[in-house]
Design a protein around this motif. Structure first.
Motif, mmCIF file in Angstrom:
data_model
loop_
_atom_site.group_PDB
_atom_site.id
_atom_site.type_symbol
_atom_site.label_atom_id
_atom_site.label_comp_id
_atom_site.label_asym_id
_atom_site.label_seq_id
_atom_site.Cartn_x
_atom_site.Cartn_y
_atom_site.Cartn_z
ATOM 1 N N TRP A 204 0.884 -1.166 0.000
ATOM 2 C CA TRP A 204 0.000 0.000 0.000
ATOM 3 C C TRP A 204 0.922 1.215 0.000
ATOM 4 C CZ3 TRP A 204 -5.110 0.881 -0.641
ATOM 5 C CH2 TRP A 204 -5.546 2.177 -0.397
ATOM 6 N N GLU A 205 0.998 1.923 -1.152
ATOM 7 C CA GLU A 205 1.970 3.001 -1.291
ATOM 8 C C GLU A 205 1.441 4.325 -0.747
ATOM 9 O OE1 GLU A 205 4.579 3.614 -4.572
ATOM 10 O OE2 GLU A 205 3.909 1.772 -5.557
ATOM 11 N N ARG A 206 2.311 5.020 -0.060
ATOM 12 C CA ARG A 206 1.999 6.348 0.458
ATOM 13 C C ARG A 206 1.605 7.271 -0.701
ATOM 14 N NH1 ARG A 206 6.786 10.142 2.857
ATOM 15 N NH2 ARG A 206 7.555 9.642 0.769
ATOM 16 N N GLY A 207 0.398 7.809 -0.640
ATOM 17 C CA GLY A 207 -0.052 8.754 -1.661
ATOM 18 C C GLY A 207 -0.516 8.122 -2.950
ATOM 19 N N ALA A 208 -0.413 6.795 -3.067
ATOM 20 C CA ALA A 208 -0.786 6.120 -4.317
ATOM 21 C C ALA A 208 -1.774 4.989 -4.109
ATOM 22 C CB ALA A 208 0.458 5.585 -5.024
ATOM 23 N N GLY A 209 -1.742 4.367 -2.917
ATOM 24 C CA GLY A 209 -2.629 3.251 -2.662
ATOM 25 C C GLY A 209 -2.040 1.929 -3.129
ATOM 26 N N LEU A 210 -2.899 0.982 -3.442
ATOM 27 C CA LEU A 210 -2.473 -0.350 -3.837
ATOM 28 C C LEU A 210 -1.888 -0.318 -5.245
ATOM 29 C CD1 LEU A 210 -2.502 -3.324 -2.858
ATOM 30 C CD2 LEU A 210 -4.685 -3.566 -4.058
ATOM 31 N N THR A 211 -0.670 -0.825 -5.404
ATOM 32 C CA THR A 211 -0.015 -0.850 -6.713
ATOM 33 C C THR A 211 0.409 -2.274 -7.043
ATOM 34 O OG1 THR A 211 2.144 -0.319 -5.726
ATOM 35 C CG2 THR A 211 0.811 1.522 -6.537
#
Length: 276
Positions: A204-211
């Protein structure tokens, strides 16, 4: 109209603009609008190539889909290095970010290996809001607890779980990203160790969500797993978008990341159409 490229590393995708010939009016709001997958082009990170400072071949500026600036992106580093290397007919490129210099080299089979620099393990390097043991953070939420943390130029916490498929990542990821222990928020990894040289990872990426993939997240995962004795210092990290081969080099503590790059398509855009 301004040319752009849509690139990706294992499905972790980027809109890339080239501002080496002159500055472009890219604001955080415009970057966020272009990154929007419904009303823009859509991407996990918005990348601007800027003139190379002394000692580097290109400067890479990274923005998250919310417009905030990031210090590291491993998959984008390989993509930008491949572009510059092809331009110059070179096999080695140094990419500079706000977090430092990242040397990248071409390997056989269309692969690129990036030296992502040393993992930073002090609590104030991550950073954390207060002094704590980064090998065992006092953090729990829902079915996960006891993560390890480090910085790869951006903050990461890795939770080790028995069954990755049972973790409701989209439910707990946002809460953990914004936990008060992370004053700058954090990238949250969920890792299942399969063998001493293999693990599965969802980020779960900071500022991006699930990648589909996260290069710096894979860096943090191998460092944190090796610190806990769950893996060796070299392992294949399998993410939804594919595999990265990771190594936490013992001689200097640098993390090496090997994987592919791809260009999905090219086009042009009107920055003025995306606000101010």
């Amino acid at each position: 109209m301004i040319p752009f490229r849509k690139m990706h590393g294992l499905g972790n995708d980027f809109v890339v603009l080239d501002a080496r010939a002159g500055a472009l009016p890219v604001t955080p709001a415009r970057a966020a609008a272009i990154a929007d997958r419904h009303f823009g082009i859509g991407c996990d990170q918005f990348i601007v190539m800027e003139p190379p400072p002394a000692g580097a071949d290109v400067f890479m500026r990274i923005r998250n889909p919310d417009g905030s600036e990031a210090g590291a992106c491993g998959n984008a580093t390989r993509c930008i290095a491949a572009l510059v290397a092809e331009e110059r007919g070179a096999d080695r490129v140094v990419v500079r970010t706000i977090a430092g210099d990242l040397p990248v080299e071409r390997l056989p089979g269309g692969l690129w290996r990036a030296d992502m620099g040393p993992a930073r393990l002090r609590w104030d390097d991550v950073p954390l809001a207060y002094k704590a043991d980064t090998l065992h953070l006092p953090l729990a939420f829902g079915p996960v607890s006891d993560p390890a943390a480090c910085s790869m130029g951006n903050p990461h916490a890795t939770f080790f779980v028995d069954d990755l498929d049972a973790i409701p990542v989209t439910e707990i990821g946002p809460r953990l990203e914004h936990d008060p222990i992370f004053p700058d928020r954090a990238n949250i990894g969920f890792a299942q160790v399969l063998a001493p040289d293999r693990m599965r990872l969802v980020i779960w990426e900071r500022g991006a969500g699930l990648t589909l993939a996260c290069g710096s997240g894979a860096c943090a995962a191998i460092v944190n797993a090796a610190r806990r004795g769950l893996t060796g210092r070299r392992a294949t990290v399998t993410m939804p978008g594919g595999d990265l081969v990771m190594e936490w080099r013992e001689s200097d503590g640098h993390v090496l990341m090997t994987g592919p790059v791809a260009t999905a398509f090219t086009g042009t855009l009107d920055l003025g159409a995306y606000g101010s």
